[in-house]
Design an enzyme around this catalytic site. Sequence first.
Site, PDB file in Angstrom:
ATOM      1  N   HIS A   1       1.167   8.272   5.122  1.00 29.98           N
ATOM      2  CA  HIS A   1       0.200   9.331   5.423  1.00 29.98           C
ATOM      3  C   HIS A   1       0.617  10.134   6.655  1.00 29.98           C
ATOM      4  O   HIS A   1       0.373  11.340   6.723  1.00 29.98           O
ATOM      5  CB  HIS A   1      -1.183   8.727   5.658  1.00 29.98           C
ATOM      6  CG  HIS A   1      -1.922   8.402   4.400  1.00 29.98           C
ATOM      7  ND1 HIS A   1      -2.214   9.345   3.439  1.00 29.98           N
ATOM      8  CD2 HIS A   1      -2.429   7.231   3.936  1.00 29.98           C
ATOM      9  CE1 HIS A   1      -2.864   8.782   2.437  1.00 29.98           C
ATOM     10  NE2 HIS A   1      -3.011   7.498   2.714  1.00 29.98           N
TER      11      HIS A   1
ATOM     12  N   THR B   1      -6.789   3.079  -2.536  1.00 24.40           N
ATOM     13  CA  THR B   1      -6.648   1.682  -2.141  1.00 24.40           C
ATOM     14  C   THR B   1      -7.731   0.777  -2.711  1.00 24.40           C
ATOM     15  O   THR B   1      -7.438  -0.278  -3.276  1.00 24.40           O
ATOM     16  CB  THR B   1      -6.638   1.575  -0.606  1.00 24.40           C
ATOM     17  OG1 THR B   1      -5.517   2.310  -0.103  1.00 24.40           O
ATOM     18  CG2 THR B   1      -6.523   0.125  -0.154  1.00 24.40           C
TER      19      THR B   1
ATOM     20  N   LYS C   1      -6.262  -4.039   6.124  1.00 23.27           N
ATOM     21  CA  LYS C   1      -7.478  -3.337   5.707  1.00 23.27           C
ATOM     22  C   LYS C   1      -8.482  -4.326   5.114  1.00 23.27           C
ATOM     23  O   LYS C   1      -8.099  -5.228   4.361  1.00 23.27           O
ATOM     24  CB  LYS C   1      -7.151  -2.281   4.648  1.00 23.27           C
ATOM     25  CG  LYS C   1      -6.240  -1.156   5.130  1.00 23.27           C
ATOM     26  CD  LYS C   1      -5.976  -0.173   3.996  1.00 23.27           C
ATOM     27  CE  LYS C   1      -5.089   0.972   4.433  1.00 23.27           C
ATOM     28  NZ  LYS C   1      -4.815   1.931   3.336  1.00 23.27           N
ATOM     29  N   ASP C   2      -9.757  -4.110   5.404  1.00 25.95           N
ATOM     30  CA  ASP C   2     -10.788  -4.991   4.834  1.00 25.95           C
ATOM     31  C   ASP C   2     -10.782  -4.943   3.311  1.00 25.95           C
ATOM     32  O   ASP C   2     -10.827  -5.976   2.639  1.00 25.95           O
ATOM     33  CB  ASP C   2     -12.178  -4.660   5.403  1.00 25.95           C
ATOM     34  CG  ASP C   2     -12.530  -3.185   5.396  1.00 25.95           C
ATOM     35  OD1 ASP C   2     -11.889  -2.401   4.657  1.00 25.95           O
ATOM     36  OD2 ASP C   2     -13.464  -2.791   6.142  1.00 25.95           O
ATOM     37  N   ARG C   3     -10.695  -3.742   2.738  1.00 30.99           N
ATOM     38  CA  ARG C   3     -10.718  -3.625   1.280  1.00 30.99           C
ATOM     39  C   ARG C   3      -9.469  -4.233   0.642  1.00 30.99           C
ATOM     40  O   ARG C   3      -9.504  -4.689  -0.497  1.00 30.99           O
ATOM     41  CB  ARG C   3     -10.893  -2.165   0.856  1.00 30.99           C
ATOM     42  CG  ARG C   3      -9.835  -1.187   1.353  1.00 30.99           C
ATOM     43  CD  ARG C   3     -10.248   0.248   1.050  1.00 30.99           C
ATOM     44  NE  ARG C   3      -9.260   1.254   1.448  1.00 30.99           N
ATOM     45  CZ  ARG C   3      -9.204   1.822   2.644  1.00 30.99           C
ATOM     46  NH1 ARG C   3     -10.092   1.473   3.577  1.00 30.99           N
ATOM     47  NH2 ARG C   3      -8.297   2.749   2.914  1.00 30.99           N
TER      48      ARG C   3
ATOM     49  N   HIS D   1      -2.492  10.870  -1.851  1.00 32.27           N
ATOM     50  CA  HIS D   1      -2.378  10.398  -3.236  1.00 32.27           C
ATOM     51  C   HIS D   1      -3.742  10.572  -3.883  1.00 32.27           C
ATOM     52  O   HIS D   1      -4.703  10.958  -3.237  1.00 32.27           O
ATOM     53  CB  HIS D   1      -1.945   8.938  -3.252  1.00 32.27           C
ATOM     54  CG  HIS D   1      -2.686   8.099  -2.240  1.00 32.27           C
ATOM     55  ND1 HIS D   1      -3.941   7.573  -2.472  1.00 32.27           N
ATOM     56  CD2 HIS D   1      -2.360   7.752  -0.968  1.00 32.27           C
ATOM     57  CE1 HIS D   1      -4.341   6.918  -1.388  1.00 32.27           C
ATOM     58  NE2 HIS D   1      -3.413   7.015  -0.456  1.00 32.27           N
TER      59      HIS D   1
ATOM     60  N   ASP E   1       1.264   2.385   4.030  1.00 29.20           N
ATOM     61  CA  ASP E   1       0.346   3.482   3.704  1.00 29.20           C
ATOM     62  C   ASP E   1       0.133   4.386   4.906  1.00 29.20           C
ATOM     63  O   ASP E   1       0.185   5.617   4.795  1.00 29.20           O
ATOM     64  CB  ASP E   1      -0.988   2.910   3.234  1.00 29.20           C
ATOM     65  CG  ASP E   1      -1.956   3.984   2.760  1.00 29.20           C
ATOM     66  OD1 ASP E   1      -1.640   4.672   1.780  1.00 29.20           O
ATOM     67  OD2 ASP E   1      -3.035   4.115   3.362  1.00 29.20           O
TER      68      ASP E   1
ATOM     69  N   ASP F   1       0.827  -1.201   0.000  1.00 33.27           N
ATOM     70  CA  ASP F   1       0.000   0.000   0.000  1.00 33.27           C
ATOM     71  C   ASP F   1       0.866   1.257   0.000  1.00 33.27           C
ATOM     72  O   ASP F   1       1.678   1.463   0.896  1.00 33.27           O
ATOM     73  CB  ASP F   1      -0.901  -0.030   1.246  1.00 33.27           C
ATOM     74  CG  ASP F   1      -2.193   0.746   1.070  1.00 33.27           C
ATOM     75  OD1 ASP F   1      -2.152   1.813   0.443  1.00 33.27           O
ATOM     76  OD2 ASP F   1      -3.236   0.283   1.579  1.00 33.27           O
TER      77      ASP F   1
ATOM     78  N   ASN G   1     -12.473   4.887  -2.568  1.00 31.41           N
ATOM     79  CA  ASN G   1     -12.699   4.172  -1.308  1.00 31.41           C
ATOM     80  C   ASN G   1     -14.118   4.407  -0.805  1.00 31.41           C
ATOM     81  O   ASN G   1     -14.767   3.511  -0.253  1.00 31.41           O
ATOM     82  CB  ASN G   1     -11.691   4.624  -0.248  1.00 31.41           C
ATOM     83  CG  ASN G   1     -10.286   4.167  -0.548  1.00 31.41           C
ATOM     84  OD1 ASN G   1     -10.075   3.185  -1.253  1.00 31.41           O
ATOM     85  ND2 ASN G   1      -9.310   4.880  -0.013  1.00 31.41           N
TER      86      ASN G   1
END
Length: 547
Positions: free
Chosen positions: A316, A79, A168-170, A488, A312, A38, A100
């Site tokens: 951030h 993502t 992350k779930d996604r 991003h 990620d 990520d 997202n």
Amino acid sequence: MKHKILSTLLVITLTFFNQIVNAQQAKKPKLIVGIVIDQMRSEYLYRFQDNYTENGFKRLLREGFNVKNTHYNYVPTATGPGHTSVYTGTTPTNHGIVSNDWYSRALNRTMYCVEDSTKFLVDSDGIKTDLKFKSYFRSPKNIKTTTITDELKLFTKGRSKVIGISLKDRGAICPAGHLANAAYWYNSNNGHFITSSYYTEKLPNWLVDFNNAKKADSLLNLSWKPLLPIENYKNSNPDNDTFEKVFKGKENSTFPYNLKKLKSNNGGYGLLTEVPYGNTILTQLAKTIIKEEQLGKTNETDFITISYSSTDYVGHNFGIRSKELEDTYVRLDREIALLLDTLDKEVGKGNYTLFLTADHAGSDNPVFLESKRLPGKFYNSKQIKDSLNAYLSKEFGEANYIAYMDKTQAYISKTKTPKEEVIKKAISYLKNVEGVKEVFAPGLNEWNVKNSTIGYFIANSYNPEESGDIYYHMYSGWMEQRTYGTTHGTTYTSDTHVPLLWFGAKVPKGESVKQHSITQIAPTISMMLDIPLPNASDRNTIEELFE
């Protein structure tokens, strides 16, 4: 006579050797390993390489194939759409994961890319249907196309195992697809890995044991300090830059970070995701899955998708040139080496194919750019939304004309004024906002991608059902207002250029500088496995891998 005999023996030997090599190349890999890191910029393979080991990123570069000029081809680079595009082989215009989060016109509210109110959280103690857990109600139902993992399951009539994992779930759900055996992600409330009732109503025993081992607690009892002497980190800015996050309980953003002390005031178990140890626990989970699920042990090809997310969060929080980020990649290099070692031992060298890429890259903080006399500024999408709404209210009468606006899209509300008129006025206003380079209304007939510098990206992005009525595009160096770190989302190379490494079975050694798109990964795997393309996939493979 001797020379003739020797020549004949040499030909026979070479023929036999070539037959063995060809047979090995024709054999399908027992396991596909898809790694998405990520927010990884392609340059991190090189900028931090002095502190990498020989067995992580360098091994992939040395023994595998490096597609050096790989890019995303839509907007926004984020993502959810990133992971989905890699595994569907297409872009948001087809797969529907336009960001997202986006505004649902049907629901009159924003919705999350993998939300599903009909499916429930499954933790170690079973299924949780209480609405207080609704932020964990997840599934892949919003993905409108098949994934390469779906096609593998269909081709083998379900005999292949497909498992996706991430913090992350996604990052777990989108790669695993609709037909996966499981997708597991991190529960920031208790440090467990969890799933959705979409897949099962009970975690496997080995995962319950994994959770009961309290690995998150152990890692959060550590202190995050540089893995190597900090003077070795020569390719990042000085520690404690002004545009870095300061955790509650610390006076500045410098090493070390006493996680045990910081945990209670900085998200509890969620703090693990924001430090390199989030990647550590994911590698531990990957190793456990490979062994417990016996991946790569049958006649069918299995598939594990692994998405490392802590990179990620660190980006951030601290930016792309921070000591914290360099240390995170130095540590991730060791995680990759550990994963490769596990694959070698459990599946066998030459029995698996691995690719490594990213869901997007990341840009420099405008404060840094300005300090180097480079172009860059902040903008505030909320302020733009408010001023745009005030302008439209003055033109058409008081109303809420903008239902939702993020850093790339605006959704127009239902009002008495015809939507087309509102859109045209909104465009005329936005074109004069400082920092805005171009504005688009994909739903209007007169809109023409050929008249735009990023029309190609918009055409790949626009999904009539999910996308905004207006896209707006800032100049390079401009970033959504933030107090620290990076973000991003743009079409510029700072956000689109990502690594793409291939390694293992059916992969030659080498590199290519030819420009490739992220959507070429899925069709390339299809051709390697001789299975169908995902149903909306790019038709173009990475041809250099087959030459």
